[in-house]
Design an enzyme around this catalytic site. Structure first.
Site, short mmCIF file in Angstrom:
data_model
loop_
_atom_site.label_atom_id
_atom_site.label_comp_id
_atom_site.label_asym_id
_atom_site.label_seq_id
_atom_site.Cartn_x
_atom_site.Cartn_y
_atom_site.Cartn_z
N ASP A 131 0.84 -1.20 0.00
CA ASP A 131 0.00 0.00 0.00
C ASP A 131 0.87 1.25 0.00
O ASP A 131 0.53 2.26 0.59
CB ASP A 131 -0.95 -0.03 1.22
CG ASP A 131 -2.05 1.01 1.12
OD1 ASP A 131 -2.36 1.45 -0.01
OD2 ASP A 131 -2.62 1.37 2.16
N LYS A 161 2.41 3.41 -5.94
CA LYS A 161 1.89 2.33 -6.79
C LYS A 161 2.91 1.80 -7.79
O LYS A 161 2.82 0.64 -8.18
CB LYS A 161 0.59 2.79 -7.47
CG LYS A 161 -0.46 3.35 -6.47
CD LYS A 161 -0.66 2.49 -5.21
CE LYS A 161 -1.24 3.25 -4.04
NZ LYS A 161 -1.15 2.50 -2.76
N ASP A 201 -3.41 -3.10 -2.19
CA ASP A 201 -4.49 -2.12 -2.18
C ASP A 201 -4.40 -1.22 -3.42
O ASP A 201 -3.33 -1.10 -4.03
CB ASP A 201 -4.41 -1.27 -0.90
CG ASP A 201 -5.66 -0.40 -0.72
OD1 ASP A 201 -6.73 -0.76 -1.24
OD2 ASP A 201 -5.54 0.66 -0.06
N ASN A 202 -5.52 -0.60 -3.75
CA ASN A 202 -5.57 0.44 -4.80
C ASN A 202 -5.14 -0.06 -6.17
O ASN A 202 -4.55 0.70 -6.94
CB ASN A 202 -4.70 1.65 -4.41
CG ASN A 202 -4.99 2.20 -3.05
OD1 ASN A 202 -4.20 2.06 -2.12
ND2 ASN A 202 -6.13 2.82 -2.91
N GLU A 240 -11.21 4.23 -0.63
CA GLU A 240 -11.55 4.62 0.74
C GLU A 240 -12.37 5.91 0.80
O GLU A 240 -12.02 6.89 0.18
CB GLU A 240 -10.27 4.77 1.59
CG GLU A 240 -9.13 5.63 1.00
CD GLU A 240 -8.11 4.84 0.21
OE1 GLU A 240 -8.44 3.77 -0.33
OE2 GLU A 240 -6.96 5.31 0.14
N1 SAM Z 1 -1.31 1.49 4.65
C1 SAM Z 1 -1.79 2.78 5.14
C2 SAM Z 1 -3.21 2.61 5.63
O1 SAM Z 1 -4.00 1.96 4.93
O2 SAM Z 1 -3.55 3.15 6.67
C3 SAM Z 1 -1.74 3.85 4.09
C4 SAM Z 1 -0.41 4.00 3.40
S1 SAM Z 1 -0.36 5.37 2.27
C5 SAM Z 1 -1.50 4.91 1.02
C6 SAM Z 1 1.21 5.16 1.47
C7 SAM Z 1 2.41 5.50 2.31
O3 SAM Z 1 3.55 4.86 1.73
C8 SAM Z 1 2.76 6.98 2.38
O4 SAM Z 1 2.78 7.39 3.73
C9 SAM Z 1 4.15 7.08 1.75
O5 SAM Z 1 4.99 8.02 2.38
C10 SAM Z 1 4.68 5.67 1.92
N2 SAM Z 1 5.63 5.22 0.90
C11 SAM Z 1 5.52 5.36 -0.45
N3 SAM Z 1 6.52 4.75 -1.09
C12 SAM Z 1 7.31 4.18 -0.14
C13 SAM Z 1 8.48 3.40 -0.18
N4 SAM Z 1 9.05 3.06 -1.34
N5 SAM Z 1 9.03 2.99 0.99
C14 SAM Z 1 8.44 3.32 2.17
N6 SAM Z 1 7.32 4.05 2.27
C15 SAM Z 1 6.75 4.48 1.14
MG MG Z 2 -4.29 2.28 -0.06
#
Ligand code: SAM
Ligand code: MG
Length: 221
Positions: A141, A144, A169-170, A199
């Protein structure tokens, strides 16, 4: 004024949930994000699908890619048996700080290891630094375009055992076409789609559930 969305979500948790009650934390975040401001938590509708997968699989080792405010982290960890461990990766330090407070508020800090860093850097270090053999469940998640490279990295690092489940997800909104193409067509996975909605909206979205079968290579592919 001047606060960030994760800070406002933390305040809603502190105001509207009970310390030590993961369900009330999840409910407080859903309530805030439905009625006050949208946020990228997996949310209540897809959350039920995630719950069902966790309850059926009964994983002992779980990896989450993308913590944000720890909504899904708390939701999943609350359903795990006491001996289970959830590792969650978040590269945004500000979100990770809020996530840590929410995890502690929920009383789940024993079960959850929050790592601040990028998935591509940390996946290769998980065996050595955290004594992980393999994961039973991976919740994807994060951004993407990382689903596919990180899945291939998990395979390469030997972190998936046959029967392990990738739950992504997504996959429709924002969408992960290269990942879907891979898990649906590779002989290494048996994959199915759970239709749902983005969501807190009526936009079409869903989760892809992919069972890792092993590192078979189909000579025809
Ligand atoms: N899983 C959470 C929830 O459902 O409550 C939501 C996660 S949110 C959609 C995506 C998060 O992934 C963001 O906070 C972003 O900073 C983090 N993120 C994106 N790419 C990443 C990566 N390559 N490594 C670590 N974190 C990452
Ligand atoms: Mg998501």
């Amino acid at each position: 004024t001047g606060s960030t969305r994760p800070q406002r979500i933390l305040r809603a948790v502190q105001k509207n949930s009970t310390r030590g009650s993961p369900c009330s934390v999840v409910n407080a975040i859903d309530d805030y994000c439905k009625h006050k401001e949208w946020a990228m938590n997996v949310g209540d509708e897809k959350g039920i699908i995630v719950d069902d997968v966790v309850l059926e699989l009964k994983p002992i080792t779980v990896l989450e890619l993308g913590t944000y405010c720890a909504y899904s982290t708390v939701r999943i960890a609350n359903l795990l048996p006491p001996e289970a461990k959830l590792i969650t990766l978040e590269f945004n330090a500000e979100s990770a700080a809020i996530a840590r407070e929410i995890i502690t508020w929920a009383g789940l800090e024993e079960k959850i290891q929050l790592i601040i860093g990028a998935s591509g850097d940390w996946i290769p270090r998980l065996k050595e630094e955290f004594g992980i053999e393999t994961f039973d469940l991976v919740f994807l998640d994060h951004w993407k375009d990382r689903y596919l490279p990180d899945t291939k990295l998990l395979e390469k690092c030997g972190l998936l055992k046959p029967g392990a489940v990738l739950l992504a997800d997504n996959v429709i909104c924002p969408g992960t076409p290269d990942y879907l193409d891979y898990v649906r067509n590779s002989p290494r996975y048996k994959s199915k789609f759970y239709r749902s909605h983005l969501e807190y909206t009526q936009e079409e979205d869903g989760l892809e559930h992919s069972v890792f079968l092993g590192l078979y290579d189909n000579p025809n592919l």
